[in-house]
Design a protein around this motif. Structure first.
Motif, PDB file in Angstrom:
ATOM      1  N   SER A  50     -12.410   6.480 -20.834  1.00  0.00           N
ATOM      2  CA  SER A  50     -11.153   5.747 -20.598  1.00  0.00           C
ATOM      3  C   SER A  50     -11.392   4.599 -19.626  1.00  0.00           C
ATOM      4  N   SER A 363      -8.070  -0.067 -12.567  1.00  0.00           N
ATOM      5  CA  SER A 363      -7.147   0.552 -13.534  1.00  0.00           C
ATOM      6  C   SER A 363      -5.724   0.056 -13.302  1.00  0.00           C
ATOM      7  N   LEU A 367      -3.298  -2.248 -15.815  1.00  0.00           N
ATOM      8  CA  LEU A 367      -1.911  -1.961 -16.181  1.00  0.00           C
ATOM      9  C   LEU A 367      -1.019  -3.160 -15.903  1.00  0.00           C
ATOM     10  N   CYS A 376       1.096  -0.161 -26.687  1.00  0.00           N
ATOM     11  CA  CYS A 376       1.162   1.265 -26.315  1.00  0.00           C
ATOM     12  C   CYS A 376      -0.239   1.846 -26.129  1.00  0.00           C
ATOM     13  N   PHE A 379      -1.671   0.638 -22.802  1.00  0.00           N
ATOM     14  CA  PHE A 379      -0.939   1.283 -21.708  1.00  0.00           C
ATOM     15  C   PHE A 379      -1.372   2.737 -21.559  1.00  0.00           C
ATOM     16  N   LEU A 380      -1.587   3.414 -22.688  1.00  0.00           N
ATOM     17  CA  LEU A 380      -2.031   4.812 -22.653  1.00  0.00           C
ATOM     18  C   LEU A 380      -3.410   4.930 -22.015  1.00  0.00           C
ATOM     19  N   SER A 383      -3.164   4.295 -18.319  1.00  0.00           N
ATOM     20  CA  SER A 383      -2.508   5.423 -17.646  1.00  0.00           C
ATOM     21  C   SER A 383      -3.454   6.605 -17.490  1.00  0.00           C
ATOM     22  N   THR A 386      -6.014   5.695 -14.738  1.00  0.00           N
ATOM     23  CA  THR A 386      -5.377   5.741 -13.414  1.00  0.00           C
ATOM     24  C   THR A 386      -5.130   7.183 -12.982  1.00  0.00           C
ATOM     25  N   THR A 387      -4.613   7.985 -13.899  1.00  0.00           N
ATOM     26  CA  THR A 387      -4.337   9.398 -13.588  1.00  0.00           C
ATOM     27  C   THR A 387      -5.621  10.143 -13.261  1.00  0.00           C
TER      28      THR A 387
END
Length: 424
Positions: A50, A363, A367, A376, A379-380, A383, A386-387
């Motif tokens: 990712s 990250s 965003l 989308c 953005f996924l 996300s 970042t998470t």
């Protein structure tokens, strides 16, 4: 003759920057986690992929020399970019130091265990040779990197495939200390360990200005390279842990040497020592190459003194490489004593967390940059990256976080007494 590099050199850089000394050491740290370690490789692999997708998209959008600070600059401005770039540059010296110490350590069998008297000389000699190679320009460094990567991948496919013929699932054990933790805690701790193997996922974005068609070449190489790294790590971890009993593996000093001794008689372990050394040389070359490009990119963006933008007749960022190598040499001297050298693993832990700060900043920059695209998919990906960074940082001790923040804080004097004056 063009002094730019193409897909295969960048692909090799992606792999070499991630697969270094860690692959020979991580099985020891992961042994107490048994089968959970395999799950952790999958989690950290997906996290790394990712991040690779984030860096690939950012590099395609901003194909400029320098790497992480470039993306933060476009999203959050030059002040934030200065500290991200500075942090990234300084921790690259620490990573380089660790790779050199471990690499020379693998030569111990050839000195009949009496390497202590010459290890600092050998470390300095290795650093000097790799620095001189990089002075010859990025094209020369890229060709050396590709050759070393071919050797790496060949060995890391042959050994685990051979080890699978001796595979015994009963060799996987979970230590008593680990078994008392919750599943979430076990996975968090083991993922922190496996993540070390993927540090450097962003390295290939640093020399964007010296790459043919960077907007297309680098994203493909980063994503495909990181997927390849994840597969290699998983296969090797599965094979080594299935070959050596978990209790023996946890107390091993050289898992791959022990693996060869189980599978074959004679002095084959000496070949492993040479191979491990070559691995470290490849990673060292990748870091020296990137550290010069990071300094060059910072200078081009007026975030560092302009003499860092000067190039040699071969097109290499002379002062960036020289300063990085001098910084690394200083750290080698400081770690030359036995007691301090043993602390190198702790230093790596601090640098990994510092890398995570950089990854998190990139990250978040991603965003912010793609918010207007209304994609989308992007953005996924942003996300998830970042998470993942936030989760790993959250699971890290406060003490480690505070020490890691000192890398960033070390840039404050330069920011106050140079950057703020020239940026006014």
């Amino acid at each position: 003759m063009s002094n730019k590099i193409g897909f295969w050199a960048i692909f090799a850089l992606v792999i070499s920057s991630q697969i270094g000394s860690g692959i020979f050491m991580l099985p020891i740290s992961l042994a107490p986690y048994g089968m959970y370690s395999l799950i952790s490789w999958i989690i950290s692999g997906l996290g790394a992929i990712s991040l690779a997708l984030v860096f690939a998209s950012l590099c395609a959008k901003f194909p400029e020399t320098g790497g992480p600070h470039v993306y933060v600059k476009h999203a959050f401005g030059p002040a934030a970019a200065f500290f991200v770039g500075w942090t990234y540059w300084v921790i690259s010296w620490v990573s380089t130091t660790a790779v050199i110490v471990v690499g020379v350590g693998y030569l111990t069998p050839f000195f009949h265990e009496d390497i202590q008297n010459v290890h600092l000389f050998l470390e300095m000699l290795l650093l000097t040779i790799i620095t001189l190679i990089n002075f010859r320009g990025i094209a020369t460094a890229g060709r050396v990197e590709f050759l070393l990567t071919v050797i790496k991948i060949s060995v890391l496919l042959v050994i685990p495939i051979a080890a699978l013929f001796f595979f015994d699932r009963n060799n996987f054990i979970i230590s008593e200390e680990i078994s008392n933790l919750t599943t979430s805690q076990i996975l968090a701790r083991s993922t922190l360990i496996t993540l070390w193997g993927f540090i450097g996922v962003e390295l290939a974005t640093a020399p964007a200005g010296s790459v043919d068609n960077p907007a297309r070449t680098i994203p493909r190489a980063v994503v495909l390279g990181t997927i390849s790294v994840a597969v290699v790590y998983f296969i090797n971890n599965l094979a080594i842990m299935g070959l050596i009993n978990g209790n023996d593996l946890a107390s091993s000093r050289a898992p791959y040497v022990d693996a060869i001794k189980i599978m074959a008689s004679g002095n084959w372990h000496l070949i492993i020592s040479i191979t491990a050394f070559i691995f470290c040389v490849g990673t060292l070359n990748a870091w020296v190459l990137a550290s010069g490009q990071v300094a060059l990119g910072l200078a081009k963006d007026k975030l560092m003194p302009q003499f860092f933008a000067q190039r040699s007749k071969h097109g290499s960022p002379f002062w960036g490489i020289t300063t990085s190598s001098v910084g690394t040499a200083t750290l080698l001297i400081l770690t030359s004593s036995n007691n301090f050298a043993k602390q190198i693993t702790s230093i790596i832990d601090f640098s990994v967390v510092s890398f995570l700060f950089v990854y998190l900043a990139c990250s978040l920059a991603f965003l912010k940059v793609i918010v207007q695209e209304k994609s989308c998919y992007k953005f996924l990906i942003g996300s998830i990256a970042t998470t993942f960074c936030c989760w790993v940082i959250f699971e890290t001790s406060v003490n480690t976080l505070l020490i890691a923040s000192l890398f960033t804080a070390s840039g404050v004097p330069l920011y106050l007494f140079w950057y703020r004056r020239v940026s006014v």
